[in-house]
Write a protein that holds these residues in place. Structure first.
Motif, PDB file in Angstrom:
ATOM      1  N   PHE A   7      48.044  68.131   2.299  1.00 51.20           N
ATOM      2  CA  PHE A   7      49.118  67.133   2.332  1.00 51.20           C
ATOM      3  C   PHE A   7      50.448  67.786   2.682  1.00 51.20           C
ATOM      4  O   PHE A   7      51.221  67.258   3.486  1.00 51.20           O
ATOM      5  N   GLN A   8      50.722  68.955   2.130  1.00 50.04           N
ATOM      6  CA  GLN A   8      51.966  69.648   2.430  1.00 50.04           C
ATOM      7  C   GLN A   8      52.014  70.092   3.888  1.00 50.04           C
ATOM      8  O   GLN A   8      53.055  70.008   4.532  1.00 50.04           O
ATOM      9  N   ALA A  13      54.155  69.125   9.395  1.00 47.18           N
ATOM     10  CA  ALA A  13      53.899  68.750  10.789  1.00 47.18           C
ATOM     11  C   ALA A  13      54.646  67.475  11.165  1.00 47.18           C
ATOM     12  O   ALA A  13      55.279  67.406  12.229  1.00 47.18           O
ATOM     13  N   VAL A  14      54.596  66.472  10.312  1.00 44.52           N
ATOM     14  CA  VAL A  14      55.297  65.216  10.591  1.00 44.52           C
ATOM     15  C   VAL A  14      56.803  65.444  10.637  1.00 44.52           C
ATOM     16  O   VAL A  14      57.490  64.932  11.523  1.00 44.52           O
ATOM     17  N   SER A  15      57.316  66.235   9.723  1.00 45.97           N
ATOM     18  CA  SER A  15      58.750  66.534   9.708  1.00 45.97           C
ATOM     19  C   SER A  15      59.173  67.217  11.000  1.00 45.97           C
ATOM     20  O   SER A  15      60.255  66.949  11.537  1.00 45.97           O
ATOM     21  N   ALA A  16      58.335  68.087  11.525  1.00 47.06           N
ATOM     22  CA  ALA A  16      58.649  68.784  12.770  1.00 47.06           C
ATOM     23  C   ALA A  16      58.614  67.836  13.963  1.00 47.06           C
ATOM     24  O   ALA A  16      59.350  68.028  14.927  1.00 47.06           O
ATOM     25  N   GLY A  17      57.796  66.803  13.887  1.00 44.39           N
ATOM     26  CA  GLY A  17      57.626  65.909  15.024  1.00 44.39           C
ATOM     27  C   GLY A  17      58.575  64.739  15.086  1.00 44.39           C
ATOM     28  O   GLY A  17      58.665  64.069  16.118  1.00 44.39           O
ATOM     29  N   LEU A  18      59.305  64.480  14.028  1.00 38.04           N
ATOM     30  CA  LEU A  18      60.249  63.364  14.016  1.00 38.04           C
ATOM     31  C   LEU A  18      61.631  63.829  14.441  1.00 38.04           C
ATOM     32  O   LEU A  18      62.044  64.949  14.144  1.00 38.04           O
ATOM     33  N   GLU A  19      62.352  62.938  15.120  1.00 38.56           N
ATOM     34  CA  GLU A  19      63.684  63.285  15.611  1.00 38.56           C
ATOM     35  C   GLU A  19      64.669  63.506  14.468  1.00 38.56           C
ATOM     36  O   GLU A  19      65.424  64.469  14.466  1.00 38.56           O
ATOM     37  N   GLU A  20      64.703  62.617  13.521  1.00 38.24           N
ATOM     38  CA  GLU A  20      65.577  62.770  12.349  1.00 38.24           C
ATOM     39  C   GLU A  20      64.753  62.448  11.105  1.00 38.24           C
ATOM     40  O   GLU A  20      64.789  61.326  10.597  1.00 38.24           O
ATOM     41  N   PRO A  21      63.981  63.426  10.643  1.00 41.10           N
ATOM     42  CA  PRO A  21      63.044  63.154   9.551  1.00 41.10           C
ATOM     43  C   PRO A  21      63.740  62.923   8.209  1.00 41.10           C
ATOM     44  O   PRO A  21      64.390  63.810   7.684  1.00 41.10           O
ATOM     45  N   GLY A  23      63.016  60.833   4.291  1.00 42.52           N
ATOM     46  CA  GLY A  23      61.891  60.530   3.423  1.00 42.52           C
ATOM     47  C   GLY A  23      61.075  59.315   3.829  1.00 42.52           C
ATOM     48  O   GLY A  23      59.848  59.385   3.918  1.00 42.52           O
ATOM     49  N   LEU A  24      61.723  58.184   4.078  1.00 39.14           N
ATOM     50  CA  LEU A  24      60.973  56.967   4.395  1.00 39.14           C
ATOM     51  C   LEU A  24      60.295  57.033   5.760  1.00 39.14           C
ATOM     52  O   LEU A  24      59.195  56.501   5.934  1.00 39.14           O
ATOM     53  N   ALA A  25      60.903  57.709   6.722  1.00 38.70           N
ATOM     54  CA  ALA A  25      60.262  57.865   8.035  1.00 38.70           C
ATOM     55  C   ALA A  25      59.022  58.744   7.924  1.00 38.70           C
ATOM     56  O   ALA A  25      57.977  58.441   8.515  1.00 38.70           O
ATOM     57  N   ILE A  26      59.126  59.808   7.152  1.00 42.79           N
ATOM     58  CA  ILE A  26      57.974  60.681   6.918  1.00 42.79           C
ATOM     59  C   ILE A  26      56.889  59.902   6.194  1.00 42.79           C
ATOM     60  O   ILE A  26      55.712  59.960   6.562  1.00 42.79           O
ATOM     61  N   LYS A  27      57.273  59.146   5.187  1.00 44.21           N
ATOM     62  CA  LYS A  27      56.331  58.327   4.413  1.00 44.21           C
ATOM     63  C   LYS A  27      55.615  57.326   5.313  1.00 44.21           C
ATOM     64  O   LYS A  27      54.393  57.184   5.245  1.00 44.21           O
ATOM     65  N   VAL A  67      67.792  64.150   4.672  1.00 49.52           N
ATOM     66  CA  VAL A  67      67.169  64.520   5.935  1.00 49.52           C
ATOM     67  C   VAL A  67      66.475  65.866   5.724  1.00 49.52           C
ATOM     68  O   VAL A  67      67.031  66.761   5.082  1.00 49.52           O
ATOM     69  N   TYR A  68      65.269  65.983   6.263  1.00 49.78           N
ATOM     70  CA  TYR A  68      64.462  67.191   6.094  1.00 49.78           C
ATOM     71  C   TYR A  68      64.264  67.849   7.455  1.00 49.78           C
ATOM     72  O   TYR A  68      63.630  67.280   8.336  1.00 49.78           O
ATOM     73  N   THR A  69      64.819  69.040   7.623  1.00 47.91           N
ATOM     74  CA  THR A  69      64.760  69.748   8.887  1.00 47.91           C
ATOM     75  C   THR A  69      63.857  70.964   8.733  1.00 47.91           C
ATOM     76  O   THR A  69      64.028  71.757   7.804  1.00 47.91           O
ATOM     77  N   VAL A  70      62.920  71.109   9.654  1.00 50.26           N
ATOM     78  CA  VAL A  70      62.025  72.257   9.616  1.00 50.26           C
ATOM     79  C   VAL A  70      62.802  73.505  10.004  1.00 50.26           C
ATOM     80  O   VAL A  70      63.540  73.515  10.990  1.00 50.26           O
TER      81      VAL A  70
END
Length: 93
Positions: A7-8, A13-21, A23-27, A67-70
């Motif tokens: 899960f982590q 991976a999802v955080s890296a693929g989103l433009e502005e990650p 919490g709710l977008a990742i969810k 916001v979560y940035t890789v």
């Protein structure tokens, strides 16, 4: 990366693929992939674990939204994982 749960790794991976990650977008992305709702009690503690491991940085977009940035380390870990998986999967896919 070896000490992360599946899960982590998916969160990273999802955080890296989103433009502005955030919490709710990742969810939302993970809800679709897992085909069930990811509860906040599972999402945010695991994001905090990735922050503690310096794989993502947590910042504020506004007072209500993080916001979560890789990080560079997180991207390097993702690339290493992809290379490791490729050595086993490329011949069968």
């Amino acid at each position: 990366m070896f000490d992360l749960t599946g899960f982590q790794r998916d969160l990273l991976a999802v955080s890296a693929g989103l433009e502005e990650p955030h919490g709710l977008a990742i969810k939302d992305e993970l809800d679709q992939y897992y085909e069930k709702e990811i509860h906040h009690g599972r999402l945010y503690p695991n994001l905090d674990t990735l922050v503690d491991k310096a794989l993502i940085e947590k910042g504020e977009r506004d007072r209500r939204t993080n916001v979560y940035t890789v990080t560079k380390r997180g991207r390097r870990e993702l690339a290493d994982r992809r290379d490791w998986e490729a050595q086993y999967l490329d011949s069968i896919l």
